[in-house]
Design an enzyme around this catalytic site. Structure first.
Site, short mmCIF file in Angstrom:
data_model
loop_
_atom_site.label_atom_id
_atom_site.label_comp_id
_atom_site.label_asym_id
_atom_site.label_seq_id
_atom_site.Cartn_x
_atom_site.Cartn_y
_atom_site.Cartn_z
N GLY A 4 -4.94 -4.58 7.06
CA GLY A 4 -6.08 -3.68 7.05
C GLY A 4 -7.14 -3.95 8.10
O GLY A 4 -7.69 -3.03 8.70
N THR B 245 0.85 -1.19 0.00
CA THR B 245 0.00 0.00 0.00
C THR B 245 0.89 1.24 0.00
O THR B 245 1.94 1.23 0.61
CB THR B 245 -0.87 -0.01 1.28
#
Lengths: 343, 343
Positions: B262, B208
């Site tokens: 996440g 990410t």
């Protein structure tokens, strides 16, 4: 003498802290608190017959939650799910049956659930075929490695776990369809532009449901379920399925469920902010709830409310609208239901 | 004498508070900080050639962000978008071109952006046809009344606003396709079960990207962009498009972008928690970042990192993995890029 003064000073500080941390000695303690949305609930429009229907359904939801807590090994998660299912099944609230319509004339449902002990959480966004979205959120929490599933994938996941599937037509109600038609007409005729911003119309965000509960082990849970906003488009997701915005639970502090203008609730991380103010500022649940609601930019549409409950049964039902469908049940099974603002 | 002692006590308290609030006097001040993901970056696997490629792209992203800030009326939002676009366009990072594949062999992209002055925010989840997801998030923030749009609706919205559309094939890279095939084989052969939990494999959450910036007006912005996790299914959404989890910005405290597992980042409201600890506990940005990362349950897969920057240019680049692709640029344009842990 000096030592005495200093000691007295700290004793005083401690006392002030204690009083501040627990202001509601007179307030009864609750095991479950719920809301059915905050908004401009006018006493005129709410006929006695309709008011009775709302009160009956809120009462039934409190009862379902309470019964779940009474069961052997009944948990706060069971209670939150049971209470919210009743409100989802009622056509009166904007969740499950009775959800508002999207711009395209569909019902897209969001829900989330969180446990305070483990901080495990589950949520679904934009599902269309599961009778009880809150149960889909629970399945994500308990039967997947994920927190948030969205769209068709979320429907497929819930169905694969054996959740009750319904035709999308199940969610349809005349009242909500009429609301969509009105919103579409207003939009076409530019009437919605007269309001400084569409954001300011609380009716569009109206009727989300939620519950918070504490069980005999002192474990908290929070859940929220909604159909979102009338005439929503482009796959809009509000705060209800967002952990930290619409829902949060932490045994150390409290369980929270919000309702109102979702975009503002996301931007202000409302549910987590209540928890953070208790944890870091050492506020009581009532003080934290009040501060967070007071901090929302009302002039830009920060309308709504929230419920919060700590492990000792202290709770808040805070809102800045004319009313919020709400209620709570105490450990001995007494239920209380309110609609309008006491002010 | 007593008054003197009490005064001295409070002066001492004040001094301790001041020192704690600003420990990094020696640290240079940054105008933009970025990350390209945290994970098990092994010095062996990262050949000098590949390392150079990573460093060049991180450097180019810092330069793009810095240039945006130098432009007349260049804002922190412009800088964050410009820096992230470079990383999205690079095939090395799991965002935009080079995103990981879902179980079904698709690239579904998430991104979010937030401004610290107004607390306005925009995000997209599960888009498949927009070249730069961070620009789609910005369009949601600036050109809609919403915060989060998901799925096909989000693609349609971005295209209606004139954003660059690409064929889904654009996002395809050999390397990511091989990673999916390996994940599928592991799953079929039950090899993924050998790990106590799939959660514990940081590679699945790897790459990410994110950036935080401050402009000449002292306004903060934060952004994050990702392809999610390899072999994700059922419309899984991670923390990157969730305001409060993967991204948050508040001029009063700091701008934050996270990378890592996440689900854990959502459950712990990581980005908002950094802000809350600064606001309510009066911690410095470095202390808040450290506390939040230290509080994640590492044994249950709480791996990752975050970057945070305050309006004075103080910043943190915190991670609990072997490395995090990261860098910053100072007000006079000096750039610094790091990959491995200094420990």
């Amino acid at each position: 003498m000096c030592a005495l003064k200093v000691t007295a000073f700290f004793v005083l500080l401690f006392l002030v802290g204690t009083v501040r941390a627990d202001p509601g000695e007179a307030q009864p303690r609750a095991v479950l608190v719920l809301h059915g949305g905050a908004g401009t609930i006018s006493r005129k429009k709410l006929t006695p017959e309709l008011e009775k229907k709302y009160r009956d359904d809120l009462e039934a939801a409190l009862r379902a939650g309470y019964d779940a807590l009474q069961r052997k090994s009944g948990t706060s998660t069971d209670a939150v799910e049971a209470a919210i299912k009743v409100l989802e099944d009622s056509p009166l609230f904007n969740a499950g049956k009775g959800a508002v319509f999207t711009h395209d004339g569909r019902n897209e449902l969001d829900a989330s659930l969180m446990e305070g002990k483990t901080k495990k959480a589950g949520a679904v966004a934009g599902i269309t075929r599961i009778k009880n979205p809150i149960s889909a959120a629970r399945a994500v929490m308990e039967q997947s490695e994920h927190v948030l599933l969205a769209g068709e994938g979320a429907d497929r996941f819930a169905i694969s776990k054996g959740l009750k599937e319904v035709s999308p037509v199940y969610f349809w109600t005349d009242e909500r369809w009429r609301q969509l038609q009105k919103a579409l007409r207003d939009e076409e005729e530019g009437r919605d532009k007269k309001k400084q911003s569409k954001m300011e119309d609380p009716e569009r965000y109206f009727g989300t449901v939620g519950a918070v509960a504490v069980d005999r082990d002192g474990n908290l849970a929070a859940g929220t379920s909604t159909g979102g906003m009338t005439n929503k488009r482009f796959g809009r997701v509000g705060d209800s399925p967002i952990i930290g915005a619409g829902t949060y639970a932490d045994n150390e502090t409290c369980a929270v469920s919000g309702t109102g203008h979702g975009e503002i609730f996301i931007r202000h991380a409302v549910a987590h902010d209540v928890v953070a103010r208790m944890k870091y500022k050492k506020l009581s649940v009532a003080e934290a709830a009040r501060e967070v609601m007071a901090g929302l930019p009302e002039e830009r549409g920060g309308v709504g409310g929230l419920i919060a409950l700590n492990a000792k049964g202290r709770f808040a039902m805070e809102f800045n609208t004319e009313g919020m469908y709400r209620g709570y049940v105490t450990a001995d099974g007494k239920t209380f239901v309110e609609i309008f603002s006491p002010k």
